[in-house]
Scaffold this motif. Structure first.
Motif, mmCIF file in Angstrom:
data_model
loop_
_atom_site.group_PDB
_atom_site.id
_atom_site.type_symbol
_atom_site.label_atom_id
_atom_site.label_comp_id
_atom_site.label_asym_id
_atom_site.label_seq_id
_atom_site.Cartn_x
_atom_site.Cartn_y
_atom_site.Cartn_z
ATOM 1 N N HIS A 144 -2.735 -6.944 -15.463
ATOM 2 C CA HIS A 144 -1.860 -8.123 -15.450
ATOM 3 C C HIS A 144 -2.368 -9.117 -14.409
ATOM 4 C CE1 HIS A 144 1.829 -10.503 -14.899
ATOM 5 N NE2 HIS A 144 2.123 -10.119 -16.134
ATOM 6 N N HIS A 145 -2.329 -10.388 -14.733
ATOM 7 C CA HIS A 145 -2.889 -11.400 -13.838
ATOM 8 C C HIS A 145 -2.139 -11.521 -12.508
ATOM 9 C CE1 HIS A 145 0.185 -13.644 -16.031
ATOM 10 N NE2 HIS A 145 0.190 -14.510 -15.033
ATOM 11 N N LEU A 146 -0.904 -11.045 -12.435
ATOM 12 C CA LEU A 146 -0.151 -11.072 -11.172
ATOM 13 C C LEU A 146 -0.154 -9.717 -10.458
ATOM 14 C CD1 LEU A 146 2.912 -13.289 -12.148
ATOM 15 C CD2 LEU A 146 0.895 -13.920 -10.824
ATOM 16 N N ARG A 147 -1.031 -8.812 -10.890
ATOM 17 C CA ARG A 147 -1.112 -7.480 -10.287
ATOM 18 C C ARG A 147 -1.275 -7.536 -8.762
ATOM 19 N NH1 ARG A 147 -5.445 -5.849 -12.678
ATOM 20 N NH2 ARG A 147 -6.800 -5.953 -10.891
ATOM 21 N N PRO A 148 -2.140 -8.386 -8.210
ATOM 22 C CA PRO A 148 -2.265 -8.424 -6.743
ATOM 23 C C PRO A 148 -0.959 -8.814 -6.041
ATOM 24 C CG PRO A 148 -4.146 -9.512 -7.767
ATOM 25 C CD PRO A 148 -3.150 -9.238 -8.863
ATOM 26 N N LEU A 149 -0.203 -9.717 -6.631
ATOM 27 C CA LEU A 149 1.080 -10.106 -6.038
ATOM 28 C C LEU A 149 2.050 -8.929 -6.033
ATOM 29 C CD1 LEU A 149 3.107 -12.204 -4.935
ATOM 30 C CD2 LEU A 149 3.671 -12.715 -7.313
ATOM 31 N N TYR A 150 2.142 -8.209 -7.144
ATOM 32 C CA TYR A 150 3.052 -7.069 -7.216
ATOM 33 C C TYR A 150 2.630 -5.965 -6.253
ATOM 34 C CZ TYR A 150 5.391 -9.153 -11.183
ATOM 35 O OH TYR A 150 6.117 -9.994 -11.989
ATOM 36 N N ARG A 151 1.326 -5.735 -6.136
ATOM 37 C CA ARG A 151 0.850 -4.740 -5.169
ATOM 38 C C ARG A 151 1.187 -5.166 -3.751
ATOM 39 N NH1 ARG A 151 -5.088 -3.549 -5.504
ATOM 40 N NH2 ARG A 151 -4.686 -2.764 -3.432
ATOM 41 N N LEU A 152 1.054 -6.455 -3.455
ATOM 42 C CA LEU A 152 1.380 -6.965 -2.125
ATOM 43 C C LEU A 152 2.867 -6.764 -1.823
ATOM 44 C CD1 LEU A 152 0.627 -8.515 0.474
ATOM 45 C CD2 LEU A 152 1.186 -10.609 -0.766
ATOM 46 N N LEU A 153 3.728 -7.107 -2.777
ATOM 47 C CA LEU A 153 5.172 -6.925 -2.571
ATOM 48 C C LEU A 153 5.522 -5.466 -2.339
ATOM 49 C CD1 LEU A 153 6.579 -9.401 -5.237
ATOM 50 C CD2 LEU A 153 6.602 -9.672 -2.748
ATOM 51 N N SER A 154 4.913 -4.584 -3.113
ATOM 52 C CA SER A 154 5.167 -3.156 -2.951
ATOM 53 C C SER A 154 4.626 -2.661 -1.607
ATOM 54 C CB SER A 154 4.529 -2.388 -4.105
ATOM 55 O OG SER A 154 4.937 -1.053 -4.082
ATOM 56 N N ALA A 155 3.477 -3.164 -1.195
ATOM 57 C CA ALA A 155 2.915 -2.789 0.106
ATOM 58 C C ALA A 155 3.818 -3.266 1.245
ATOM 59 C CB ALA A 155 1.510 -3.356 0.260
ATOM 60 N N VAL A 156 4.386 -4.459 1.114
ATOM 61 C CA VAL A 156 5.310 -4.967 2.132
ATOM 62 C C VAL A 156 6.560 -4.081 2.199
ATOM 63 C CG1 VAL A 156 6.841 -6.909 2.715
ATOM 64 C CG2 VAL A 156 4.460 -7.333 2.100
ATOM 65 N N ALA A 157 7.046 -3.636 1.043
ATOM 66 C CA ALA A 157 8.190 -2.713 1.025
ATOM 67 C C ALA A 157 7.823 -1.408 1.733
ATOM 68 C CB ALA A 157 8.632 -2.437 -0.410
ATOM 69 N N GLY A 158 6.623 -0.901 1.472
ATOM 70 C CA GLY A 158 6.165 0.305 2.156
ATOM 71 C C GLY A 158 6.010 0.095 3.647
ATOM 72 N N LEU A 159 5.513 -1.072 4.038
ATOM 73 C CA LEU A 159 5.369 -1.392 5.459
ATOM 74 C C LEU A 159 6.737 -1.458 6.140
ATOM 75 C CD1 LEU A 159 3.443 -2.167 7.768
ATOM 76 C CD2 LEU A 159 3.709 -4.553 7.053
ATOM 77 N N TYR A 160 7.721 -2.044 5.450
ATOM 78 C CA TYR A 160 9.080 -2.085 6.014
ATOM 79 C C TYR A 160 9.600 -0.665 6.243
ATOM 80 C CZ TYR A 160 14.077 -2.658 6.536
ATOM 81 O OH TYR A 160 15.358 -2.581 7.018
ATOM 82 N N MET A 161 9.413 0.214 5.240
ATOM 83 C CA MET A 161 9.870 1.602 5.396
ATOM 84 C C MET A 161 9.176 2.268 6.578
ATOM 85 S SD MET A 161 10.203 3.115 1.538
ATOM 86 C CE MET A 161 9.225 2.031 0.502
ATOM 87 N N LEU A 162 7.878 2.032 6.718
ATOM 88 C CA LEU A 162 7.115 2.647 7.802
ATOM 89 C C LEU A 162 7.562 2.117 9.166
ATOM 90 C CD1 LEU A 162 4.783 4.434 8.778
ATOM 91 C CD2 LEU A 162 3.251 2.502 8.360
ATOM 92 N N VAL A 163 7.666 0.809 9.313
ATOM 93 C CA VAL A 163 8.080 0.219 10.597
ATOM 94 C C VAL A 163 9.501 0.653 10.943
ATOM 95 C CG1 VAL A 163 8.613 -1.964 11.769
ATOM 96 C CG2 VAL A 163 6.487 -1.716 10.482
ATOM 97 N N PHE A 164 10.393 0.613 9.957
ATOM 98 C CA PHE A 164 11.765 1.068 10.185
ATOM 99 C C PHE A 164 11.766 2.518 10.663
ATOM 100 C CE2 PHE A 164 15.168 3.665 8.361
ATOM 101 C CZ PHE A 164 16.250 3.172 9.084
ATOM 102 N N TYR A 180 3.688 -3.610 -13.549
ATOM 103 C CA TYR A 180 2.627 -4.597 -13.732
ATOM 104 C C TYR A 180 1.346 -4.285 -12.969
ATOM 105 C CZ TYR A 180 6.350 -7.247 -15.817
ATOM 106 O OH TYR A 180 7.387 -7.647 -16.630
ATOM 107 N N ASP A 181 1.220 -3.103 -12.381
ATOM 108 C CA ASP A 181 0.027 -2.843 -11.568
ATOM 109 C C ASP A 181 -0.935 -1.835 -12.184
ATOM 110 O OD1 ASP A 181 1.527 -0.568 -11.161
ATOM 111 O OD2 ASP A 181 1.592 -0.730 -8.979
#
Length: 156
Positions: free
Chosen positions: A9-29, A134-135
């Motif tokens: 999917h052409h927006l795959r990098p955006l979806y991966r970035l959003l998911s990575a940010v969610a993972g980063l939030y979980m990790l920092v929290f 979409y990834d």
């Protein structure tokens, strides 16, 4: 009918970035929560701390660290690893949110969840789960064949 997960999917990098940010939030929290609750009983409900807007105890903080590392790591690796992990994480987060909602006012609330925790868990589940749709990655020929099949079916 099989599930349709678009390939490349052409927006795959955006979806991966959003998911990575969610993972980063979980990790920092998790890290901040574990530091702030160190010394408290592992499954305490009485000595909880509010961290980044969520209530936590050492058990929930440690679980958040593990979940954050898995989701963030999968999205850094990318490829179909991210697709599979994001799918699983989205489902697990929905189940955790439902379970937490069901036991919030009982002794079974071992992770000291509040309503805010439940809402944030559902938001994270939505972000990670939608990213998993979409990834998916594959060869260009497979993506082209999938797109042709999908578009020819919608025309008929």
């Amino acid at each position: 009918m099989a599930a349709h997960f678009p390939i490349n999917h052409h927006l795959r990098p955006l979806y991966r970035l959003l998911s990575a940010v969610a993972g980063l939030y979980m990790l920092v929290f998790g890290v901040v929560g574990f530091v702030q609750t160190s010394g408290a009983p592992f499954f305490t409900r009485d000595e909880t701390e509010w961290v980044l807007g969520l209530r936590t105890n050492p058990a929930f903080a440690l679980l958040s660290i593990i979940a954050g590392v898995v989701v963030l790591g999968a999205n850094i690796i990318g490829r179909n690893v991210a697709h599979q992990i994001n799918q699983l994480a989205g489902i697990v987060l929905v189940v955790v949110g439902m379970w937490s909602l069901a036991v919030m006012q009982t002794e079974a609330n071992v992770f000291a969840f509040s309503m805010v925790n439940v809402i944030v868990t559902f938001i994270l589940a939505g972000i990670v789960g939608i990213a998993s749709l979409y990834d998916r990655v594959g060869p260009t020929a497979s993506a082209r064949a999938e797109a042709d099949k999908h578009h020819s079916a919608s025309v008929a």
